[in-house]
Design an enzyme around this catalytic site. Structure first.
Site, PDB file in Angstrom:
ATOM      1  N   SER A   1      -6.370 -22.827  18.807  1.00 59.50           N
ATOM      2  CA  SER A   1      -7.355 -22.543  17.779  1.00 59.50           C
ATOM      3  C   SER A   1      -7.123 -23.407  16.555  1.00 59.50           C
ATOM      4  O   SER A   1      -5.979 -23.727  16.224  1.00 59.50           O
ATOM      5  CB  SER A   1      -7.301 -21.067  17.383  1.00 59.50           C
ATOM      6  OG  SER A   1      -8.154 -20.810  16.286  1.00 59.50           O
ATOM      7  N   SER A   2      -8.201 -23.755  15.894  1.00 59.33           N
ATOM      8  CA  SER A   2      -8.098 -24.493  14.634  1.00 59.33           C
ATOM      9  C   SER A   2      -7.960 -23.553  13.447  1.00 59.33           C
ATOM     10  O   SER A   2      -7.732 -24.000  12.326  1.00 59.33           O
ATOM     11  CB  SER A   2      -9.346 -25.373  14.451  1.00 59.33           C
ATOM     12  OG  SER A   2     -10.514 -24.554  14.405  1.00 59.33           O
TER      13      SER A   2
ATOM     14  N   LYS B   1      -2.138 -19.167  18.604  1.00 55.49           N
ATOM     15  CA  LYS B   1      -2.985 -18.850  19.753  1.00 55.49           C
ATOM     16  C   LYS B   1      -2.909 -19.986  20.787  1.00 55.49           C
ATOM     17  O   LYS B   1      -3.035 -21.149  20.454  1.00 55.49           O
ATOM     18  CB  LYS B   1      -4.429 -18.668  19.298  1.00 55.49           C
ATOM     19  CG  LYS B   1      -5.343 -18.045  20.347  1.00 55.49           C
ATOM     20  CD  LYS B   1      -6.679 -17.669  19.699  1.00 55.49           C
ATOM     21  CE  LYS B   1      -7.568 -16.901  20.655  1.00 55.49           C
ATOM     22  NZ  LYS B   1      -8.142 -17.793  21.680  1.00 55.49           N
TER      23      LYS B   1
END
Length: 475
Positions: A327-328, A333
């Protein structure tokens, strides 16, 4: 076409066809008809040179035709020898960059056939001591295409290419199956809950789950091998529509024999050449088989994503190798990216199968002109599946680990254990136990002893996880 792939001097040679004249760079092994195809069919990003099996199969067919024509006295031995030698070079990987036409095209494959005819003719001319384009000495149509039509050479070459490509797919699939078997052995002692309809069912081992993955894929190996053999029925000698016009009566049998010798494949002449020229059923059944594999692989990837879900709020029974940050915005994650990409490959294969179905249905009278999109769809499906299965094995399956204690604890606390008591306590009593356990939060084991429904020793024996993962004689 991007000319930067070739070293061009700026010099050209003049070629002509029924539509007129055209200047062709002297370096090009292809000629005017390939040039027209490049202008007409700049459709996709996929060219013949992306699929070496197709190019090799075309060279095999052209070599077999040349040898048959020589045997029948239809081509001078020196010309036939040059054609065959050019085909041998192509088979070894030379001149593939000159097979440039788009995989999607009109004309039922004529552009593919002429691309091959021109490259082979021009290379043969060099061997004969002539310049490219001096077709008086070796002509793309009169010599390389002698006794042939696109309508028999194209499907024959495509069948051979697909047969070999499916063989590559089977080899890749076998390697994946081995990886699943290895995990099955490694996880043979990991007790976990099996599930139906995403609800707790009965215990099993993680090893049994992975062995089932292997078994379902082994079925696909058998089916792929069986159905690809259907591709070995060919229609060489059928020429335009299956009547064999412009071919010697002996040509079909002789050409088929030479093609079998060149390829090492047991190709056979179709019994009804008119039917074989217009029918595309063999492509449909092989596409369907490849789609079936894609569906099974996608289901397995769904399972892997579920089994690895969490890690704190999902099943978390297995760990997939972490391949990249997930995830950004959400630190820490990690997503199941490898199963996800294989899912998407499966969706594309399923879509390609529909394309094959519709294109096959679109055939009319004595020919199906939609064969190029049929072949492209099949070759693309095979290609991306091979890459997907390799990626799944190397970057996912081989690195999977099990959360053994977590799996065991979920079994011991599962209401699904009550199923094992059903033969001893009866369905009604077992149902009441399940309902009470769910309502109170107590364990099934605890309630059975509390209600004095069974002696502890017998209960312990029945509820041993290892006693619930296979058939057992009731006492």
């Amino acid at each position: 076409m991007n000319n930067k792939n070739f070293n061009l001097s700026g010099k050209t040679r003049s070629e002509h066809d029924l539509l007129g004249n055209m200047e062709v760079p002297v370096e090009y092994y292809f000629g005017i008809q390939t040039m027209r195809a490049l202008d007409n069919f700049n459709i996709s990003s996929s060219r013949l040179y992306h699929y070496p099996h197709i190019i090799v199969a075309l060279s095999d067919v052209k070599a077999a035709a040349a040898e048959a024509n020589q045997e029948l006295g239809l081509i001078e031995p020196i010309i036939a020898k040059a054609i065959v030698q050019a085909c041998k070079e192509i088979r070894k990987g030379k001149y593939h960059e000159y097979f440039v036409v788009d995989m999607i095209q009109g004309g039922a494959g004529t552009s593919v056939n002429m691309n091959a005819n021109e490259v082979i003719a021009n290379r043969a001319l060099e061997m004969l001591g002539h310049s490219k384009g001096e077709y008086t000495y070796c002509h793309p149509n009169n010599h390389v295409n002698r006794s042939q039509s696109t309508n028999d050479t194209y499907p024959t070459a495509m069948k051979i290419a697909l047969y070999r490509s499916i063989g590559d797919l089977v080899d890749t699939l076998r390697n994946l199956i081995v990886a699943f078997h290895e995990k099955g052995k490694k996880f043979s002692g990991v007790i976990k809950m099996g599930r139906t309809q995403l609800q707790d069912a009965v215990p099993m081992t993680l090893g049994q789950e992975f062995e089932a993955f292997a078994a379902t894929l082994e079925e696909e190996v058998l089916l792929l091998e069986r159905n690809r053999k259907l591709l070995l029925e060919i229609n060489m000698g059928a020429t335009a529509i299956g009547t064999g016009i412009n071919a010697d009566p002996r040509y079909a049998e002789i050409c088929t024999r030479h093609l079998a010798e060149i390829t090492g494949l047991p190709v056979v002449k179709a019994e009804n050449m008119i039917e074989a020229t217009s029918d595309t059923g063999v492509f449909i059944i092989n596409s369907s088989t490849i789609k079936r594999l894609a569906v099974k692989i996608s289901k397995i990837c769904n399972d892997l994503r579920l089994l690895s879900s969490g890690p704190r709020t999902g099943l978390n029974e297995i760990n997939l190798p972490p391949m990249q940050p997930g995830s950004s915005i959400m630190p820490g994650k990690v997503n199941p990216v490898i199963p996800e990409v294989v899912n998407q490959i499966a969706f594309k294969v399923i879509g390609n199968d529909l394309t094959v179905t519709m294109a096959s249905e679109a055939g009319q009278l004595q020919l199906n002109v939609m064969e190029p999109i049929i072949v492209f769809s099949l070759m693309e499906s095979i290609s991306i599946l091979i890459k997907g299965l390799q990626t799944l094995r190397k970057k996912c399956i081989e690195g999977i680990t099990a959360n053994e204690e977590h799996c065991k604890n979920m079994v011991l606390h599962s209401i699904g254990l009550v199923t094992a008591l059903n033969p001893y306590l009866g369905y009604e009593t077992s149902s009441q136990l399940a309902a009470e356990a769910l309502k109170t939060g107590k364990g099934v084991y605890e309630l059975v002893l509390e209600k004095k429904l069974m002696e502890k020793e017998k209960l312990d024996d029945i509820l041993k996880p290892e006693n619930m993962i296979k058939p057992r004689k009731m006492s």
